[in-house]
Scaffold this active site. Structure first.
Site, PDB file in Angstrom:
ATOM      1  N   LYS A  49       0.840  -1.345   0.255  1.00  0.00           N
ATOM      2  CA  LYS A  49       0.134  -0.126   0.168  1.00  0.00           C
ATOM      3  C   LYS A  49       0.831   1.460   0.063  1.00  0.00           C
ATOM      4  CE  LYS A  49      -1.635   1.724   4.024  1.00  0.00           C
ATOM      5  NZ  LYS A  49      -1.310   3.232   4.210  1.00  0.00           N
ATOM      6  N   ASN A  50       1.989   1.186   1.085  1.00  0.00           N
ATOM      7  CA  ASN A  50       2.615   2.597   0.987  1.00  0.00           C
ATOM      8  C   ASN A  50       3.469   2.872  -0.341  1.00  0.00           C
ATOM      9  OD1 ASN A  50       1.443   3.159   3.341  1.00  0.00           O
ATOM     10  ND2 ASN A  50       3.176   2.684   4.628  1.00  0.00           N
ATOM     11  N   CYS A  83      -5.213  13.162  13.233  1.00  0.00           N
ATOM     12  CA  CYS A  83      -5.522  11.475  13.034  1.00  0.00           C
ATOM     13  C   CYS A  83      -5.352  11.001  14.145  1.00  0.00           C
ATOM     14  CB  CYS A  83      -4.792  11.088  11.803  1.00  0.00           C
ATOM     15  SG  CYS A  83      -3.360  10.651  12.002  1.00  0.00           S
ATOM     16  N   ARG A 108       0.469  14.772  13.183  1.00  0.00           N
ATOM     17  CA  ARG A 108       0.815  14.461  11.664  1.00  0.00           C
ATOM     18  C   ARG A 108       0.778  15.795  10.799  1.00  0.00           C
ATOM     19  NH1 ARG A 108      -1.413   8.792   9.926  1.00  0.00           N
ATOM     20  NH2 ARG A 108       0.620   8.638   8.550  1.00  0.00           N
ATOM     21  N   ASP A 167       4.935   1.021  12.102  1.00  0.00           N
ATOM     22  CA  ASP A 167       3.749   0.375  11.488  1.00  0.00           C
ATOM     23  C   ASP A 167       3.677  -0.996  12.278  1.00  0.00           C
ATOM     24  OD1 ASP A 167       2.864   2.534  10.226  1.00  0.00           O
ATOM     25  OD2 ASP A 167       3.341   2.023   8.375  1.00  0.00           O
ATOM     26  N   ARG A 175      -8.478  -0.622   5.023  1.00  0.00           N
ATOM     27  CA  ARG A 175      -7.555   0.627   4.305  1.00  0.00           C
ATOM     28  C   ARG A 175      -6.472   0.050   3.837  1.00  0.00           C
ATOM     29  NH1 ARG A 175      -6.103   5.154   7.764  1.00  0.00           N
ATOM     30  NH2 ARG A 175      -4.800   5.316   5.805  1.00  0.00           N
TER      31      ARG A 175
HETATM   32  C1  UD1 Z   1       4.318   7.029   6.263  1.00  0.00           C
HETATM   33  C2  UD1 Z   1       3.485   5.703   6.056  1.00  0.00           C
HETATM   34  C3  UD1 Z   1       2.972   5.233   7.376  1.00  0.00           C
HETATM   35  C4  UD1 Z   1       4.121   5.392   8.536  1.00  0.00           C
HETATM   36  C5  UD1 Z   1       4.957   6.650   8.554  1.00  0.00           C
HETATM   37  C6  UD1 Z   1       6.149   6.601   9.549  1.00  0.00           C
HETATM   38  C7  UD1 Z   1       2.770   6.098   3.894  1.00  0.00           C
HETATM   39  C8  UD1 Z   1       1.411   6.267   2.871  1.00  0.00           C
HETATM   40  N1  UD1 Z   1       2.360   5.964   5.027  1.00  0.00           N
HETATM   41  O1  UD1 Z   1       3.187   7.996   6.834  1.00  0.00           O
HETATM   42  O2  UD1 Z   1       2.291   4.063   7.126  1.00  0.00           O
HETATM   43  O3  UD1 Z   1       3.414   5.128   9.695  1.00  0.00           O
HETATM   44  O4  UD1 Z   1       5.177   6.889   7.241  1.00  0.00           O
HETATM   45  O5  UD1 Z   1       6.775   5.460   8.983  1.00  0.00           O
HETATM   46  O6  UD1 Z   1       3.838   5.771   3.486  1.00  0.00           O
HETATM   47  N2  UD1 Z   1       5.990  15.277  10.339  1.00  0.00           N
HETATM   48  C9  UD1 Z   1       6.037  16.435  10.488  1.00  0.00           C
HETATM   49  N3  UD1 Z   1       6.140  17.379   9.502  1.00  0.00           N
HETATM   50  C10 UD1 Z   1       5.688  16.948   8.202  1.00  0.00           C
HETATM   51  C11 UD1 Z   1       5.757  15.638   7.993  1.00  0.00           C
HETATM   52  C12 UD1 Z   1       5.694  14.737   8.883  1.00  0.00           C
HETATM   53  O7  UD1 Z   1       6.447  16.917  11.638  1.00  0.00           O
HETATM   54  O8  UD1 Z   1       5.804  17.936   7.416  1.00  0.00           O
HETATM   55  C13 UD1 Z   1       6.245  14.124  11.540  1.00  0.00           C
HETATM   56  C14 UD1 Z   1       5.095  13.490  11.649  1.00  0.00           C
HETATM   57  O9  UD1 Z   1       4.189  14.121  12.501  1.00  0.00           O
HETATM   58  C15 UD1 Z   1       5.533  12.195  12.410  1.00  0.00           C
HETATM   59  C16 UD1 Z   1       6.716  12.066  11.465  1.00  0.00           C
HETATM   60  O10 UD1 Z   1       7.046  13.294  10.923  1.00  0.00           O
HETATM   61  O11 UD1 Z   1       5.768  12.401  13.587  1.00  0.00           O
HETATM   62  C17 UD1 Z   1       6.862  10.967  10.487  1.00  0.00           C
HETATM   63  O12 UD1 Z   1       5.791  11.002   9.880  1.00  0.00           O
HETATM   64  P1  UD1 Z   1       5.797  10.763   8.056  1.00  0.00           P
HETATM   65  O13 UD1 Z   1       7.117   9.975   7.675  1.00  0.00           O
HETATM   66  O14 UD1 Z   1       5.775  11.930   7.462  1.00  0.00           O
HETATM   67  O15 UD1 Z   1       4.612   9.895   7.982  1.00  0.00           O
HETATM   68  P2  UD1 Z   1       3.512   9.636   6.678  1.00  0.00           P
HETATM   69  O16 UD1 Z   1       4.593   9.945   5.667  1.00  0.00           O
HETATM   70  O17 UD1 Z   1       2.404  10.381   7.036  1.00  0.00           O
END
Ligand code: UD1
Length: 417
Positions: A22-23, A117, A122, A305, A397
């Site tokens: 999925k990711n 969420c 996030r 995850d 999902r």
């Molecule tokens: C992706 C994965 C999700 C996984 C996560 C962490 C997908 C579709 N989803 O989610 O399954 O749990 O990586 O491995 O690939 N953050 C900020 N600012 C930003 C972006 C992120 O502070 O602009 C923080 C988030 O709040 C979190 C951390 O960075 O604490 C990691 O999040 P991130 O790697 O962005 O998660 P996703 O990409 O949403």
């Protein structure tokens, strides 16, 4: 709303085939917006998040054909809409992956802010700052990010936090930007590397994927994408833990063992037997595991995850385990539900202290997010008696046919509408 009913206590044995990741497919689908032609994606998992992303792309003007064998063909010749509405983004944060590609393609993108969420705030501030550094103007209006640019240009950008979708978003934007972009402190997840390699096959010039720094030389166009999605490492790991937790003997087929190494090593140190083969993994176990500690980290660290599923395993361990969540600030929604099944877990800040118990008992349970739901299914499989899990749309999902795959391994599990 569907519910899943599990009669616990069966050892799981046999083989389970892993679906596409999925990711990996979500960013690949978003990346088709960078191309003008018919993109062919095979091994697409049949999960709700993929349906959501396909719907979004169709809204943006892509012509989509889905086949029963897991192939999705997307003709992105005529992308004529730049808005990702709240209804879609609120059900799946990864919808924000269209932000970079839309800006690169149309010079305009209007994407709903995802909001909080179940697992934490996030934010996507780093996606936004990175695009601004590439010359885009971003305004926040009525819950939407309204972004525009004449031509994205190369930049040097440092991510304060490692972010998976943030890395993918900026990488996709940079591919069609003018000049060189250097992205520092990027995510090294296999799905990010997969996306970079795929974009390179289509004519992009990306170097350094899989390391902390990626350099991208902008090009003027890309060919249509063609790929087979890599196996889902999180699904694979979930079935590995299912084998360990039910003291079973499970062969996880069609997976990439290197991608689940952190989990494999932790399972081995908890006393579970794991045999690794080229594209399959056997997990077997005939006694309770011992408590081991984990801390979640970006790849190649222990994935967040798997945190909930590993905690489910540790509820039945001999001794204590300290599980520290370092990626998300509030990813412990499963703790209260596991405790209702007889687990002994205490929360202290970002750590959960799990004192293993000899048995769990079935209970009515509520799924709260995707991986937390998987941990409840695992706990229910190894508990005494019946569990009824509601709000299973969270599981749908990201897990393809979970009850069918678990039934094939001997679980007593069924879905009621
Ligand atoms: C992706 C994965 C999700 C996984 C996560 C962490 C997908 C579709 N989803 O989610 O399954 O749990 O990586 O491995 O690939 N953050 C900020 N600012 C930003 C972006 C992120 O502070 O602009 C923080 C988030 O709040 C979190 C951390 O960075 O604490 C990691 O999040 P991130 O790697 O962005 O998660 P996703 O990409 O949403």
């Amino acid at each position: 709303m569907d519910k899943i009913i599990v009669e616990g206590g069966n050892r799981l044995t046999g083989e389970v085939e892993i679906s596409g990741a999925k990711n990996a497919i979500l960013p690949v689908l978003a990346a088709t917006l960078l191309t003008r032609g018919v993109n062919k994606i095979t091994n697409a998992p049949k999960v709700r998040d993929v349906n959501t992303m396909v719907r979004l792309l169709a809204d943006l003007g892509a012509r989509v054909e889905r086949h029963d064998d897991g192939e999705i063909d997307l003709d992105t010749t005529n992308i004529n809409n730049h808005a990702a509405p709240y209804e879609l983004v609120s059900t799946m944060r990864a919808s924000c992956l269209v932000l970079g590609p839309l800006l690169a393609r149309l010079g305009r993108a209007k994407v709903s802010l995802p909001g909080g969420c179940a697992i934490g705030a996030r934010p996507i501030d780093l996606h936004m700052k990175g695009l601004e550094a590439m010359g885009a103007t971003l305004k926040l209006e009525k819950g939407y990010i309204d972004a525009s640019v004449d031509q994205l240009r190369g930049t040097q950008f440092y991510f304060d936090t490692v972010t998976v979708t943030g890395t993918a978003n900026l990488m996709m934007a940079a591919v069609l930007a003018d000049g060189e972009t250097v992205l520092e402190n990027v995510a090294k997840e296999p799905e990010v590397v997969f996306l970079a390699d795929l974009l390179n096959q289509a004519g992009a010039k990306i170097e350094g994927q899989g390391t902390d720094i990626m350099t991208i030389q902008g090009v003027t166009s890309l060919q249509a994408l063609e790929c087979k999605i890599l196996p889902d490492r999180i699904e694979a790991g979930t079935y590995m833990i299912a084998g360990a937790m039910t003291q079973g003997d499970v062969w996880v087929k069609n997976c990439e063992p290197k991608h689940v190494e952190a989990l494999t090593l932790k399972l081995i140190s908890s006393g579970v037997s794991v045999e690794t083969h080229e594209t399959s993994i056997r997990v077997f176990c005939d006694r309770r595991p011992h408590g081991v500690n984990i801390k979640t980290r970006p790849h190649p660290g222990f994935p967040t995850d798997f945190q909930a599923q590993f905690m489910a395993l540790m509820t039945l361990a001999e001794g204590q385990s300290i599980i520290t969540e370092d990626v998300f600030e509030n990813r412990f929604m499963h703790v209260a539900e596991l405790n209702r099944m007889g687990a002994n877990i205490e929360l202290e800040g970002r750590s959960a202290i799990v004192s293993g118990v000899a048995r769990l008992s079935g209970a009515p349970l509520m799924a709260t997010d995707l991986r937390a739901s998987a941990s409840l299914v695992l706990a229910a499989l190894s508990a005494e008696g019946e569990s009824v899990i509601s709000r299973v749309y969270h599981i749908d999902r990201g897990y393809e046919e979970i009850e069918k795959k678990l039934s094939q391994l001997g679980a007593k599990i069924r879905r009621v509408k």
